[in-house]
Design an enzyme around this catalytic site. Structure first.
Site, PDB file in Angstrom:
ATOM      1  N   ASP A 307      -8.897  42.885  62.446  1.00 23.05           N
ATOM      2  CA  ASP A 307      -8.820  43.864  63.521  1.00 23.05           C
ATOM      3  C   ASP A 307      -7.422  43.770  64.108  1.00 23.05           C
ATOM      4  O   ASP A 307      -6.962  42.674  64.436  1.00 23.05           O
ATOM      5  CB  ASP A 307      -9.868  43.556  64.590  1.00 23.05           C
ATOM      6  CG  ASP A 307      -9.800  44.535  65.741  1.00 23.05           C
ATOM      7  OD1 ASP A 307      -9.986  45.734  65.491  1.00 23.05           O
ATOM      8  OD2 ASP A 307      -9.546  44.088  66.864  1.00 23.05           O
ATOM      9  N   THR A 309      -5.896  44.773  66.994  1.00 23.84           N
ATOM     10  CA  THR A 309      -5.747  44.320  68.374  1.00 23.84           C
ATOM     11  C   THR A 309      -6.273  42.899  68.528  1.00 23.84           C
ATOM     12  O   THR A 309      -7.410  42.607  68.185  1.00 23.84           O
ATOM     13  CB  THR A 309      -6.487  45.263  69.326  1.00 23.84           C
ATOM     14  OG1 THR A 309      -6.042  46.597  69.100  1.00 23.84           O
ATOM     15  CG2 THR A 309      -6.232  44.873  70.769  1.00 23.84           C
TER      16      THR A 309
END
Length: 790
Positions: A307, A309
């Protein structure tokens, strides 16, 4: 205390309990006193290492030798004690490491007391406490909602239903669920062992040694060995008593001598020690391993889903530009400031806006809000200005709020191509609760945000590329923006990002696209889960990293889930590995530790199982040829210690960067079977020749000594093969074991203790010659095996 034994609680006070009320409940024992367990208890550790199948088998054999004597043939009993003590000590060290790390990563929910919210340990919560909730927070006890502002709770850990449930005041909440959107508060109605959290914590944080290919394979091998021992033991005792006419004491000693080496007693112990030391090593790097086999599992992973972020980028963001589309900048800034003030639990994007526009809301007052959801990709608020006029505002992804082809999207793509995140502030003409609120919106401003790249992300991605581990960046952000960030980190394929909204729905079709791409944007939480499943359907071992609530479903389904320490409590609850230092760069250490464990345990398994194979073969040959068993237990204890026990301990803990290979049992047996057969046949041939040479001279000790010399030399060559590639310490390890055996042969009292006596020159040199011929055969077989795939 049960519910009927106490008076009905009064209507919950939004200010929370007072100090006196807390003290009263503590005195009644209404406290959430379930301890945080990150490992087995000390008693469980002792029981688990003492009461094993193999300790039971060897313990019985030891008692038999104690009765039959002499004690020299019961040396393996002291080895059991030493091995068990080592196992207990190592696991207690691992427990101490895990317990200290678990305290660092423990959830601290916000509890209102005396009107003031403050973070408290879960063990300090009492009945009727008012606990605040925000996005990503885990419900640590059972309760009832008293406040709700767009509160949506995911109960998938309890019900398996992935869709979040909207909660309103009066609705129940269960411990183990977590917030995906909105905020609120609830009162604790069940605490301690009455709450479901007690069971969840027991399962989610348990120190476990199960679900491991290594341990499963070893258990499978040992199960077969156990069943083989029974008929062999019967055959040996009958052969020694009635064919060789030994007295019962000698027959028992010879039978035990044949059975003991079949049990690879140190193999399970060394596996546990290797895992436990791995936990300690990773703990020093602030990596919490919630399940021991996760170390092994990550070493087998061939695909890592990241992911963006929180993994490739740091949590913080900065506003770099405010591009006004309608009105003036001051007006747009005041709306953004009011938007930020309306959300008590802002995400990273909104926090950046709050930092940029802390004041200047210009009299705006929030009368309704719609929290951000990763499924919606936008948030909303109804704001009333100083003149009493209410307006509905939306803040979110431009390509979600605006229809395809809208002229403002061209500028968004331009920013996205540079790795910037863009949010659209728009005025809606419909109320927030209208399903078609996005229709007919009026764009007001574009907020340009810049993410902070992690300094260690590029190096970590290069490591995975060098190790042939495919990295897939899966993000809810704009695909072009995600691709730009990945391109800065030099991820292969980053210049061809894929918009997940265009992914095919079928699993096979999706898997093809996933295998060909590296960067995927606009991925919904359900799609993340589907993508993990699609990759697994193609035989990939998938690891998923993340820190947000939207990653939980994928983390649960991945082969290995990795959460950041600063991530939501929900992600840390389902992940097998938690990076408490929030550093993505720790992952290579976990991979390297897993490879060390797998490679070294495979290596030493070859030693243990080669011994098992030749022991079974020797026992069968003795029964068939109807001759005395050539060894006493003390002889095989000496051989096992010098050629297996001591070297295996050092080899199991050595550095090892070999890539993890599947099919553990097949790989070990294809080595151990031919090696054990060669060792067993060569040893038995030496024994038969020595029996003929010394026949009638009453030199059973000489026959045994010749066979022992052959078996030792062959076992040393097996060790020399296993120790490759050579380093200075491995060479010294092999030489030290040889010198140890030589010391026994030349020291009179050791000769007497171990009943080893080399008589004449012909017998010993014949033993050496057969061992050399067998070692040549071992070398040829090893070279043939190493050239062929497993």
């Amino acid at each position: 205390m049960s519910d009927h034994a106490r008076p009905s609680p009064p209507q919950a006070n939004p200010q929370g309990l007072t100090t006196a009320e807390v003290a009263e409940r503590m005195a009644r024992g209404e406290v959430n006193d379930v301890p945080v367990r990150s490992s087995r208890s000390t008693a469980d550790i002792v029981r688990g290492n003492v009461f094993t199948r193999f300790n039971a088998i060897l313990g019985v054999l030891f008692l038999i030798i104690v009765v039959a004597g002499p004690i020299q043939d019961g040396l393996f009993g002291f080895v059991i004690i030493a091995n068990t003590a080592i196992g207990i000590i190592q696991e207690l060290r691992a427990k101490k490491t895990l317990d200290s790390l678990a305290l660092i990563g423990e959830a601290k929910p916000t509890v209102r007391r005396d009107g003031t919210p403050a973070p408290l340990s879960t063990s300090e919560i009492v009945l009727d406490d008012v606990i605040e909730l925000g996005p990503g927070d885990k419900c640590v006890v059972d309760g009832e909602v008293v406040e709700a502002d767009g509160l949506e709770i995911d109960e998938s850990l309890l019900t398996g239903e992935a869709d979040p449930v909207v909660k309103r005041p009066g609705d129940p909440v269960m411990s183990g669920s977590f917030v995906v959107a909105g905020s609120g508060a609830f009162t604790a109605t069940k605490v301690g062992r009455q709450a479901y959290a007690a069971q969840l914590a027991e399962e989610a944080s348990r120190f476990t040694l199960v679900h491991s290919e290594l341990r499963t394979g070893i258990s499978q091998i040992l199960k077969y060995v156990t069943w083989m021992m029974i008929p062999v033991a019967i055959g040996l005792i009958v052969s020694q008593l009635y064919v060789e006419n030994h007295d019962w004491r000698e027959a028992v000693r010879r039978m035990v001598g044949g059975i003991v080496p079949m049990v690879p007693e140190g193999l399970v112990l060394l596996t546990s020690i290797a895992f436990a030391i791995g936990v300690i090593r990773l703990g020093r790097k602030q990596c919490l391993v919630q399940e021991l086999p996760a170390i092994e599992g990550l070493a087998r992973v061939d695909t890592v889903c990241l992911d963006k972020t929180g993994t490739l980028t740091e949590g913080g963001m900065d506003v770099t530009e405010l591009r006004v589309l309608d009105g003036d900048e001051t007006y747009a800034a005041s709306v953004l400031a009011a938007f930020g003030a309306a959300d008590p639990r802002p995400n990273a994007s909104l926090q950046a806006i709050i930092d940029a526009y802390p004041d200047g809301s210009d009299g705006w007052h929030c009368t309704g809000s719609l929290p951000f959801s990763s499924a919606r990709k936008y948030s909303g608020a109804t704001l009333r200005d100083a003149h009493g006029e209410s307006r509905t505002w939306l803040l979110g992804a431009p390509d979600v709020l605006l229809p395809p082809g809208h002229p403002e999207l061209a500028g968004v793509d331009e920013h996205g191509a540079r790795g910037l995140r863009v949010l659209l502030l728009a005025r809606a003409t419909k109320p927030l609760d209208d399903p078609s609120v996005m229709d007919g919106i009026e764009p007001t401003a574009l907020v340009v945000l810049e993410q902070r790249l992690r300094g260690d992300a590029a190096e970590t991605l290069r490591y995975f590329a060098e190790q042939n581990v495919s990295a897939k960046v899966i993000s809810g952000d704009n695909a072009v923006s995600v691709g730009a960030v990945a391109a800065k980190l030099e991820l292969p394929g980053a210049h061809s990002p894929v918009d997940a909204r265009r992914l095919p729905a079928g699993r096979d079709e999706m898997a093809k696209v996933l295998e060909g791409g590296s960067v995927f944007g606009r991925v919904t939480p359900q799609q993340k889960r589907d993508m993990v499943g699609a990759l697994q359907s193609r035989g990939h071992n998938v690891a998923m990293t993340g820190d947000g609530v939207n990653d939980v479903l994928a983390l649960k389904d991945a082969d290995i889930g990795v959460s950041m320490g600063s991530g939501s409590e929900a992600t840390k609850a389902v992940a097998q590995i938690v990076l408490l230092n929030n550093s993505f760069a720790t992952l290579p250490s976990v991979v390297a530790e897993g490879r060390r464990v797998i490679g070294n345990i495979t290596r030493v398994s070859n030693l243990f199982l080669t011994k098992t194979v030749y022991s079974v073969l020797l026992a069968l040959l003795v029964v068939i040829w109807r001759v005395p068993y050539p060894f006493l237990p003390r002889h095989l204890t000496l051989l096992s210690t010098l050629t297996i026990g001591v070297p295996a301990f050092f080899l199991a803990l050595a550095p090892n960067r070999e890539r993890a290979q599947p099919h553990f049992v097949r790989r070990v047996m294809r080595f151990a079977l031919p090696m054990g057969v060669i060792a067993g046949i060569a040893t038995f041939v030496t024994y038969l020749i020595a029996r003929h040479h010394y026949h009638g001279a009453g030199e059973l000790d000489a026959e045994t000594s010749a066979a022992t010399l052959t078996l030792f030399l062959i076992s040393m060559w097996v060790l020399a093969i296993i120790a490759r590639p050579y380093t200075w310490w491995r060479i010294w390890l092999v030489l030290a074991m040889g010198l140890g055996f030589l010391a026994v042969l030349v020291t009179p009292w050791l000769q007497a203790f171990f009943k080893l006596k080399l008589v004449g020159t012909e017998g010993p040199w014949t033993a050496v010659g057969i061992a050399v011929a067998a070692s040549v055969a071992l070398e040829l077989v090893w070279r043939w095996i190493s050239r062929r795939p497993a």
